[in-house]
Design a protein around this motif. Structure first.
Motif, PDB file in Angstrom:
ATOM      1  N   GLY A   1       0.814  -1.056   0.006  1.00 26.81           N
ATOM      2  CA  GLY A   1       0.053  -0.066  -0.130  1.00 26.81           C
ATOM      3  C   GLY A   1       0.852   1.228  -0.110  1.00 26.81           C
ATOM      4  O   GLY A   1       0.541   2.221  -0.817  1.00 26.81           O
TER       5      GLY A   1
ATOM      6  N   GLY B   1      -3.586   4.221  -1.035  1.00 34.37           N
ATOM      7  CA  GLY B   1      -2.513   2.962  -1.482  1.00 34.37           C
ATOM      8  C   GLY B   1      -3.023   1.869  -0.433  1.00 34.37           C
ATOM      9  O   GLY B   1      -3.037   0.893  -0.753  1.00 34.37           O
ATOM     10  N   LEU B   2      -2.917   2.421   0.659  1.00 33.97           N
ATOM     11  CA  LEU B   2      -3.107   1.466   1.904  1.00 33.97           C
ATOM     12  C   LEU B   2      -4.585   0.813   1.767  1.00 33.97           C
ATOM     13  O   LEU B   2      -4.611  -0.447   1.905  1.00 33.97           O
ATOM     14  CB  LEU B   2      -2.862   2.115   3.064  1.00 33.97           C
TER      15      LEU B   2
ATOM     16  N   ARG C   1       2.256   1.680  -3.640  1.00 36.77           N
ATOM     17  CA  ARG C   1       1.220   2.463  -4.376  1.00 36.77           C
ATOM     18  C   ARG C   1       0.995   3.659  -4.135  1.00 36.77           C
ATOM     19  O   ARG C   1       0.805   4.564  -5.197  1.00 36.77           O
ATOM     20  CB  ARG C   1      -0.138   1.466  -4.317  1.00 36.77           C
ATOM     21  N   GLY C   2       0.699   3.909  -2.559  1.00 34.87           N
ATOM     22  CA  GLY C   2       0.172   5.264  -2.375  1.00 34.87           C
ATOM     23  C   GLY C   2       1.524   6.201  -2.613  1.00 34.87           C
ATOM     24  O   GLY C   2       1.177   7.449  -2.710  1.00 34.87           O
TER      25      GLY C   2
ATOM     26  N   GLU D   1      -6.451   0.248  -0.867  1.00 34.02           N
ATOM     27  CA  GLU D   1      -6.427  -0.579  -2.124  1.00 34.02           C
ATOM     28  C   GLU D   1      -5.957  -1.849  -1.704  1.00 34.02           C
ATOM     29  O   GLU D   1      -6.485  -2.838  -1.983  1.00 34.02           O
ATOM     30  CB  GLU D   1      -5.770   0.107  -3.117  1.00 34.02           C
ATOM     31  N   ALA D   2      -4.640  -1.676  -0.973  1.00 34.87           N
ATOM     32  CA  ALA D   2      -3.737  -2.985  -0.967  1.00 34.87           C
ATOM     33  C   ALA D   2      -4.516  -3.656   0.146  1.00 34.87           C
ATOM     34  O   ALA D   2      -4.595  -5.004   0.151  1.00 34.87           O
ATOM     35  CB  ALA D   2      -2.469  -2.597  -0.291  1.00 34.87           C
TER      36      ALA D   2
END
Lengths: 382, 298
Positions: B15, B252-253, B18-19, B255-256
Motif C-alpha cells: 500500500g 494506496g493502503l 502504491r500510495g 487498496e492494498a
C-alpha cells in the motif's frame, strides 16, 4: 446506314474484348482488419507485417492463377465500433471476397453480424471459443487462433501429470483474462482440479502481491496467471519477491520473449502453452509443421528484423488458406467458404481440420508446453 | 512468525508503495492548482515521460542511475516550462475552463509524442539497487519499495522547506492565497505560474523514475496514474500538499488492504467508494478548509 451498323458492331467487339481482358486481369481482393494501433497493437502490427510480406511474395511469383492479389488493410485500433466500420468499408466499398481478422476476440464478435449479413467469409485471428461456437450461427466465421479452452486443457494436463490438485488462479479483468477465467474454472472441474483461490486485477494494475498472498494462504500448489501485458511480467516478479515457491503457469499470451526479458530472472521456470512458432528450433525435423514454421520464422525475421509472434502466425495461416482456396475455386465468397469448411491445412498454428461443426479446426495438440530457461523459451521436458 | 501479522505488514508495504506514487502525482496536481486554479490533465504524462526517459538513459545509453535521474528530472522540467510558456502563458483571457481544455490537449499531444518516440510496448529498467527481496519482520520487500518511500519523504521535506523557508516559495504561497494582493506586493504571478509547472513536472518525473523499475512504463500509463493521483488530491483537499501526501498513502493502503482482506475483484471499487464517502462527508476533502474551497473557481 451500313457504315453506322459497322461502327456499332466494331464498338461492341472492342468493348467485349476489353471487358474479357479486364476480367482476366482482375485482381483478387482480400480485406484485412487488424488492431494496428491502440492498446492491442502488439497483436495487429505483426499481423499487418505478415500479410504485407506474403502479398509481395505471391505477386512476385505471378499472383494466384494469374490474378494479382490485392490486400485492403484497415486499422480497427482494437475498438469494436471501428472494427465494424472497417469491415463494412471492406465489404461495401472494396468488395473483398474474404476478410482476415479482426485481431481481438471482442472486435471479432462485433464483426460477426456484419459479415454474416454480407455473406463474406471471415477468418478471425483471435482466440475466444465463442467466435466459432455455436456453429449453427457461425456459418461464415472461421478462426485461426488456438482455442483458449485448449490452452486451459493443456495446462491442466501438465498439472495432472505433476500431481498438482489445488491451484490458485489470477486473471486480468480484460476480455482475454475474463474468458480465460471462465475456461479455467470449467476445465479444472473436468480434470478434478480444485481452484482454492480465484483472484483478479485490473489491466493497468502493477502489483499483485496482495492477490498472491491470498493464493498462498489458501494452500494452492500452483498459480495460473491469465492476462496480457504488462501484468504477466509483474506476477513472476511478485512471486519471487514473496518467495512463494510454487510453479507459475501463464496463458498462451505469454508467448513473446520480450515479456520474459522484462521479468528477468523471475521469469525462469514459468510454464505456459504456446504455438510451436515460439520454439521452432526445438521441434524435430520429422514434425509435419517444421517446414512451414521455419519458412515463416526466417522470412519474417529477415524482412522485419524482429521476433516472430504467435499472433502474426494467425494472419500467415489465414492468408495462406485464402490463397489456397482462391487457387482452387476462384474469388467467389460462397465458394471460398465451402472450400474452407472441407479443407485440411498444415499451418504455423497447428494442423487445421475444418468441418461443418468445427470452424477452428485445431485441438490441444496445437499447443506445446514451453518454459523459460536462461532467458529463452524452450520446450518443457521432465 | 505469526502469518496474519506478516501478511498485514506485506499489505502495508504494498500500500505504501502504491500510495507514494499517488501522493507524488497529487502533489503535482496541487502545485499547479494553487498557482492557476486549474487541474493539469497532463500530470500523468509527466510521470510517463519521466519513466520512459529514465529507461532510455539507463538501459540504452547506459548512464549511471544518479546521473540519469538528474538528467531526466531536468528534461521533464523543461517540458513543463515549455508547456506553460507555449500553451498557458500566451492565453489572453485565461479562464479556468479554457486552461483545463488546453491541458487536455497537451496531454494528448505528449502521449502521442511518447508513442512515436518510445513505441507502444512496455519498457522495463533495472532496479536501483538489485531486486533481491529483503526480509523485514517476515514480510518481503523489494529494495526499490524502500527507495520509493525514501524518495517520497525527501521530496516532501524539500517542499516543506522550500515553501516555508525560501523567498520564492513564500511568493508562490502568496500567489496561491491571493493573486491580486501578491501582484500588488510586486510578485510576478506569471513567473510563479511557470515555476509551478516546472516543479510539478519535476515531481511527476521523480514519480515516473522511481516507479518504473517495479511497474514498467508505457506511453498510455499516464491516465490511470493521473486519475488515482487526482482522487488523492481531492480526498486530501485540493491545494493542500500535506493533505495530498496523507491521502495518497491512505488511498494506496486502502487498496492494498482491501485487495488482501476483502477481495481483489473490488480493489478499485473500494478506493473509489472511499473517495465518494469523503466527498459526502467533507466536500472540501479531509484537510481542505471549506472556506478556502468556496473562494476557488473550480
Amino acid at each position: 446506314m451500313k457504315k453506322r451498323a459497322l461502327f456499332w458492331a466494331g464498338l461492341m467487339i472492342l468493348m467485349f474484348s476489353v471487358s474479357t481482358l479486364w476480367a482476366k486481369d482482375r485482381e483478387y481482393r482480400v480485406g484485412c482488419a487488424f488492431a494496428i494501433t491502440g492498446k492491442a497493437s502488439w497483436l495487429g502490427e505483426p499481423q499487418r507485417n505478415t500479410v504485407e510480406m506474403l502479398e509481395k511474395e505471391i505477386n512476385a511469383a505471378g499472383g494466384i492463377n494469374g490474378h494479382r492479389l490485392k490486400l485492403f488493410i484497415e486499422d480497427t485500433q482494437g475498438n469494436n465500433t471501428r472494427a465494424v466500420n472497417a469491415i463494412k468499408k471492406l465489404v461495401k466499398k472494396h468488395r473483398v471476397s474474404v476478410i482476415i481478422g479482426p485481431s481481438r476476440s471482442g472486435t471479432s464478435m462485433a464483426a460477426i453480424p456484419v459479415v454474416t449479413k454480407a455473406k463474406v467469409p471471415m477468418l478471425s485471428c483471435a482466440a475466444a471459443e465463442s467466435i466459432t461456437q455455436p456453429w449453427e450461427k457461425r456459418r461464415w466465421i472461421f478462426k485461426m487462433g488456438q482455442n483458449d479452452s485448449d490452452a486451459a486443457r493443456k495446462i491442466c494436463d501438465h498439472m495432472t501429470a505433476h500431481g498438482i490438485r489445488e491451484i490458485g488462479i489470477l486473471t486480468g479483468t480484460t476480455g482475454f483474462g475474463a474468458a480465460g477465467r471462465t475456461q479455467l474454472k470449467k476445465i479444472a472441474k473436468e480434470y478434478g482440479i480444485t481452484i482454492v483461490a480465484d483472484e483478479t486485477y485490473s489491466p493497468g494494475d502493477t502489483d499483485m502481491t496482495a492477490q498472491l498472498i491470498s493464493i498462498r494462504n489458501a494452500g494452492a500448489k500452483a498459480v495460473v496467471n491469465w492476462s496480457i501485458v504488462p501484468a504477466q511480467s509483474i506476477v513472476p516478479q511478485n512471486l519471487r519477491q514473496l518467495k512463494i515457491g510454487i510453479p507459475l503457469y501463464q496463458s498462451s499470451g505469454f508467448a513473446n520473449i520480450k515479456y520474459a526479458q522484462a521479468a528477468g530472472v523471475a521469469a525462469e521456470g514459468t510454464i505456459f502453452p504456446a504455438g510451436r512458432i515460439m520454439a521452432v528450433d526445438f521441434i524435430p525435423d520429422t514434425h509435419p509443421q517444421k517446414a512451414i514454421l521455419k519458412k515463416y520464422k526466417t522470412g519474417y525475421e529477415s524482412v522485419y528484423k524482429d521476433h516472430v509472434s504467435t499472433f502474426g502466425g494467425h494472419a500467415y495461416d489465414a492468408l495462406l488458406l485464402v490463397i489456397e482456396a482462391m487457387k482452387k475455386v476462384g474469388d467467389d465468397p460462397a465458394k471460398i467458404r465451402d472450400f474452407l469448411e472441407t479443407t485440411e491445412f498444415t499451418g504455423v498454428d497447428g494442423i487445421f481440420r475444418f468441418s461443418e461443426k468445427d470452424h477452428c479446426g485445431l485441438d490441444k495438440t496445437a499447443f506445446e508446453m514451453l518454459t523459460v530457461k536462461d532467458g529463452k523459451f524452450v520446450v518443457y521436458r521432465k | 512468525m505469526n502469518t496474519s501479522f506478516t501478511d498485514l505488514l506485506q499489505f502495508i508495504f504494498m500500500g505504501l508503495q502504491r500510495g507514494s506514487i499517488y501522493a507524488l502525482a497529487a502533489m503535482g496536481f496541487n502545485m499547479i492548482y494553487n498557482a492557476t486554479g486549474i487541474i493539469n490533465f497532463a500530470q500523468g504524462e509527466f510521470v510517463v515521460l519521466g519513466g520512459l526517459m529514465m529507461v532510455t538513459l539507463t538501459m540504452t545509453v547506459q548512464l549511471s542511475i544518479p546521473f540519469a535521474f538528474l538528467l531526466t528530472v531536468l528534461f521533464v522540467t523543461v517540458i513543463g516550462v515549455l508547456m506553460e510558456r507555449l500553451t498557458i502563458n500566451p492565453v489572453k483571457d485565461p479562464d479556468v475552463l479554457r486552461l483545463i481544455i488546453i491541458t487536455i490537449a497537451v496531454s494528448i499531444l505528449l502521449k502521442g509524442a511518447a508513442m512515436c518516440i518510445w513505441g507502444k510496448e512496455s519498457h522495463y529498467m533495472r532496479h536501483f539497487s538489485g531486486d533481491t527481496p529483503i526480509d523485514i519482520l517476515g514480510a518481503t520487500v523489494l529494495p526499490q519499495t524502500l527507495w520509493i518511500i525514501g524518495i517520497l519523504i525527501v521530496v516532501v521535506v524539500a517542499f516543506v522547506l522550500f515553501f516555508n523557508c525560501t523567498m520564492t516559495g513564500k511568493c508562490m504561497r502568496a500567489c496561491a492565497i491571493n493573486r491580486d494582493a501578491a501582484r500588488l506586493a510586486g510578485i510576478s504571478d506569471r513567473n510563479m505560474v511557470m515555476l509551478s509547472f516546472a516543479l510539478s513536472a519535476g515531481i511527476g518525473a521523480v514519480a515516473g523514475i522511481i516507479v518504473t523499475p517495479v511497474i514498467q512504463m508505457d506511453y498510455g500509463r499516464g491516465v490511470l496514474i493521473a486519475l488515482k493521483g487526482f482522487g488523492a488530491a481531492v480526498i486530501g483537499g485540493l491545494g493542500n500538499s500535506i493533505g495530498a501526501v496523507v491521502a495518497g498513502l491512505l488511498f494506496g493502503l486502502v487498496e492494498a488492504i482491501g485487495a488482501g482482506y476483502i477481495s481483489s475483484h473490488y480493489m478499485d471499487a473500494i478506493a473509489l467508494t472511499l473517495l465518494l464517502a469523503v466527498l459526502f462527508v467533507r466536500p472540501s476533502g479531509i484537510f481542505g478548509s471549506s472556506e478556502a474551497s468556496r473562494l476557488k473557481d473550480f
